[in-house]
Enzyme design. Structure first.
Site, short mmCIF file in Angstrom:
data_model
loop_
_atom_site.label_atom_id
_atom_site.label_comp_id
_atom_site.label_asym_id
_atom_site.label_seq_id
_atom_site.Cartn_x
_atom_site.Cartn_y
_atom_site.Cartn_z
CD GLU A 131 -4.01 7.65 1.47
OE1 GLU A 131 -5.06 7.19 1.58
OE2 GLU A 131 -2.97 7.49 2.15
CG HIS A 146 -1.89 1.17 1.25
ND1 HIS A 146 -3.22 1.02 0.65
CD2 HIS A 146 -1.66 2.59 1.65
CE1 HIS A 146 -3.69 2.22 0.70
NE2 HIS A 146 -3.00 3.11 1.36
CB CYS A 147 1.93 3.37 -2.71
SG CYS A 147 3.10 5.03 -2.86
N PRO A 148 1.53 5.10 0.41
CG PRO A 148 3.00 5.83 1.98
CD PRO A 148 2.72 4.71 1.20
#
Length: 261
Positions: A129, A124-126
């Site tokens: 998002e 999950h890439c912040p």
């Protein structure tokens, strides 16, 4: 997506626009080319920035490979038509997700931030998002590649406008370019490391999650092979970048584990 995602995307867009405008308005190579009427390179630079922003939004907003309940019904129909996917045996169990209650395909994982199971889950890439999964991973790599070109070019442009002198007046006039250059160096380092690491993992047909959690994933722990999905660099790259269909990873897994050593 939630309000947090909107803030992150707004910040990315604002930062890209501010850096681009600053590099075009300050006395840099691009500004000098504009003044001479040589508009080709400034135009290409702006188009590359626009391309990177569009790729960012595409990767950020698209379905990364969410596992949907109707897929289970389609799998049942396919099985009824004779298209049988090998079933897990022994210690390898294809399980139903305890959060969203869908039957997880092999290599899928539930993301508690997205509240979905994601096919071929990577991470999950912040910054986008969103999850990086089977559907959007190739575009994520394309985004990183274009972003790296933009950052390298932007760093060169920012450096071209810096003429170092030991005076407060110089610092006041060049503070934007100096901060821009330092920010670009940081982002370039991060993007370069991300791109290189992802290309390595793709060439091995593994994911960030599998690479970091190999000892906790049952289908990897109980496989006779170190990486049961590795089919060689060429086929791995072809399957990742050129395949237009979702892959039945169970078929590859059981076929590779049944091959004679």
């Amino acid at each position: 997506m939630g309000p947090g995602g909107r803030w992150v995307r707004a910040a990315h867009t604002a930062l890209s626009a501010a850096l681009t405008l600053g590099l075009l308005l300050h006395r840099t190579d691009l500004r000098e080319q504009e003044e001479r009427g040589e508009l080709l390179q400034p135009l290409i630079f702006v188009l590359l920035v626009l391309c990177s922003v569009l790729l960012y939004f595409k990767v950020s907003l698209m379905d990364p490979g969410f596992v949907k309940p109707e897929e289970e019904a389609k799998a049942g129909e396919a099985e009824g038509q004779g298209l049988v996917i090998p079933q897990a045996t022994g210690d390898v169990k294809l399980r139903r997700c305890g959060y969203c209650l869908v039957k997880q395909p092999m290599r899928a994982r539930h993301c508690q931030l997205c509240q979905h199971c994601v096919r071929r889950y990577d991470h999950h890439c912040p910054w986008i998002e969103n999850c990086v999964g089977e559907r959007n991973h190739p575009l994520f790599i394309a985004y990183l590649a274009v972003q790296l070109v933009v950052l390298l070019w932007g760093g060169h442009v920012a450096w071209s406008g810096l003429y170092f002198q030991q005076s407060w007046e110089w610092l006041k006039y060049n503070i934007f370019l100096l901060l821009s250059f330092l920010l670009i160096v940081i982002f370039t380092t991060v993007v370069l490391l991300l791109l290189v690491s992802h290309l390595y993992l793709i060439s091995c047909n593994t994911t960030t999650w599998e690479f970091t959690s190999h000892h906790r994933i049952s289908y990897l722990r109980h496989s006779e092979l170190e990486n049961p999905f590795d089919q060689g660099i060429i086929l791995n790259l072809w399957r990742f970048f050129c395949s237009r269909h979702l892959t039945a990873w169970e078929q590859i897994y059981f076929h590779r584990n049944s091959e004679p050593v």
